[in-house]
Enzyme design. Structure first.
Site, PDB file in Angstrom:
ATOM      1  CG  ASP A  21      -2.046   0.999   1.110  1.00 20.89           C
ATOM      2  OD1 ASP A  21      -3.207   0.551   1.002  1.00 20.89           O
ATOM      3  OD2 ASP A  21      -1.781   2.222   1.114  1.00 20.89           O
ATOM      4  CB  ILE A  22       0.786   4.257  -2.127  1.00 15.55           C
ATOM      5  CG1 ILE A  22       1.868   5.149  -2.689  1.00 15.55           C
ATOM      6  CG2 ILE A  22      -0.460   5.065  -1.790  1.00 15.55           C
ATOM      7  CD1 ILE A  22       1.545   5.712  -4.065  1.00 15.55           C
ATOM      8  CG  HIS A  43      -6.812  -2.849   3.109  1.00 21.47           C
ATOM      9  ND1 HIS A  43      -6.082  -1.700   2.887  1.00 21.47           N
ATOM     10  CD2 HIS A  43      -8.036  -2.621   2.557  1.00 21.47           C
ATOM     11  CE1 HIS A  43      -6.828  -0.816   2.242  1.00 21.47           C
ATOM     12  NE2 HIS A  43      -8.019  -1.343   2.032  1.00 21.47           N
ATOM     13  CG  ASN A  72     -12.434  -0.380   3.773  1.00 21.25           C
ATOM     14  OD1 ASN A  72     -12.924  -0.636   4.877  1.00 21.25           O
ATOM     15  ND2 ASN A  72     -11.232   0.148   3.640  1.00 21.25           N
ATOM     16  CD  GLU A 130      -9.773   6.635   0.160  1.00 20.75           C
ATOM     17  OE1 GLU A 130      -8.658   6.348  -0.309  1.00 20.75           O
ATOM     18  OE2 GLU A 130      -9.957   7.384   1.122  1.00 20.75           O
ATOM     19  CB  VAL A 131      -9.172   1.741  -5.077  1.00 20.77           C
ATOM     20  CG1 VAL A 131      -8.782   1.230  -6.458  1.00 20.77           C
ATOM     21  CG2 VAL A 131      -8.174   2.798  -4.613  1.00 20.77           C
ATOM     22  CG  HIS A 136      -8.702  -3.058  -2.392  1.00 18.34           C
ATOM     23  ND1 HIS A 136      -9.596  -2.370  -3.170  1.00 18.34           N
ATOM     24  CD2 HIS A 136      -8.559  -2.342  -1.249  1.00 18.34           C
ATOM     25  CE1 HIS A 136      -9.986  -1.272  -2.534  1.00 18.34           C
ATOM     26  NE2 HIS A 136      -9.380  -1.243  -1.358  1.00 18.34           N
TER      27      HIS A 136
HETATM   28  P1  AMP Z   1      -9.828   1.433   0.241  1.00 17.14           P
HETATM   29  O1  AMP Z   1     -10.133   2.662   1.032  1.00 17.14           O
HETATM   30  O2  AMP Z   1     -10.167   0.167   0.972  1.00 17.14           O
HETATM   31  O3  AMP Z   1     -10.436   1.500  -1.141  1.00 17.14           O
HETATM   32  O4  AMP Z   1      -8.260   1.370   0.100  1.00 17.14           O
HETATM   33  C1  AMP Z   1      -7.547   1.896  -0.963  1.00 17.14           C
HETATM   34  C2  AMP Z   1      -6.083   1.794  -0.613  1.00 17.14           C
HETATM   35  O5  AMP Z   1      -5.324   1.944  -1.793  1.00 17.14           O
HETATM   36  C3  AMP Z   1      -5.595   2.850   0.381  1.00 17.14           C
HETATM   37  O6  AMP Z   1      -5.050   2.191   1.530  1.00 17.14           O
HETATM   38  C4  AMP Z   1      -4.526   3.611  -0.415  1.00 17.14           C
HETATM   39  O7  AMP Z   1      -3.424   4.021   0.374  1.00 17.14           O
HETATM   40  C5  AMP Z   1      -4.132   2.588  -1.464  1.00 17.14           C
HETATM   41  N1  AMP Z   1      -3.584   3.112  -2.696  1.00 17.14           N
HETATM   42  C6  AMP Z   1      -4.076   4.120  -3.469  1.00 17.14           C
HETATM   43  N2  AMP Z   1      -3.309   4.310  -4.544  1.00 17.14           N
HETATM   44  C7  AMP Z   1      -2.304   3.403  -4.483  1.00 17.14           C
HETATM   45  C8  AMP Z   1      -1.192   3.093  -5.308  1.00 17.14           C
HETATM   46  N3  AMP Z   1      -0.936   3.759  -6.456  1.00 17.14           N
HETATM   47  N4  AMP Z   1      -0.348   2.101  -4.912  1.00 17.14           N
HETATM   48  C9  AMP Z   1      -0.575   1.427  -3.768  1.00 17.14           C
HETATM   49  N5  AMP Z   1      -1.623   1.663  -2.944  1.00 17.14           N
HETATM   50  C10 AMP Z   1      -2.479   2.642  -3.297  1.00 17.14           C
END
Ligand code: AMP
Length: 128
Positions: free
Chosen positions: A39-40, A112, A97, A105-106, A110
């Site tokens: 994770d970034i 975690h 999530n 968010e994405v 996924h």
């Molecule tokens: P969520 O809120 O469960 O959708 O988590 C999205 C996760 O993606 C967050 O923990 C971010 O820090 C992570 N994230 C967003 N962009 C990147 C990226 N380019 N590389 C790695 N992790 C990312």
């Protein structure tokens, strides 16, 4: 306004672009079902994201539409990543999530994977 975690898959979401190697990631594992990378913005000493290769928006979408082989292959990969990172003995936490209330968010499913310290309470803000 689309419902987060449901609806049409966005082929340009950030994890789709990571899968296509259009943007960099620090990969720790990959096989035919899953890719795992750091994770970034880590929220634990070890914070890995495990994603399926298929175009699924969320846990809800994945469990509704993916094949049995994809689901089994994906969750075996999550376990394998944790094993390879030596997290089994100390323990770890997995979390996904789904949608707005969870703060997804994405829009690519996924999991975690957190490790490297005691994780504390599962939900810190319950009731607030
Ligand atoms: P969520 O809120 O469960 O959708 O988590 C999205 C996760 O993606 C967050 O923990 C971010 O820090 C992570 N994230 C967003 N962009 C990147 C990226 N380019 N590389 C790695 N992790 C990312």
């Amino acid at each position: 306004m689309p419902v987060k975690g449901l609806g049409e898959y966005d082929t340009n979401n950030i994890f789709a672009r990571i899968l296509r190697d259009e943007i960099p990631s620090r990969r720790v594992f990959e096989n035919e079902y899953a890719v795992a990378f750091h994770d970034i913005a880590p929220q634990a000493p070890i914070h890995i994201l495990v994603i399926p290769r298929g175009p699924y928006i969320s846990f809800a979408d994945f469990t509704a539409k993916a094949s049995d082989a994809e689901i089994a292959g994906f969750f075996r990969a999550v376990g394998e990543v944790a094993r390879q990172l030596h997290l089994e003995a100390p323990g770890y936490r997995i979390l996904s999530n789904m949608g707005e209330h969870a703060g997804q968010e994405v829009p690519h499913f996924h999991v975690h994977l957190f490790g490297g310290q005691k994780m504390g309470a599962m939900l810190v803000n319950h009731g607030s």
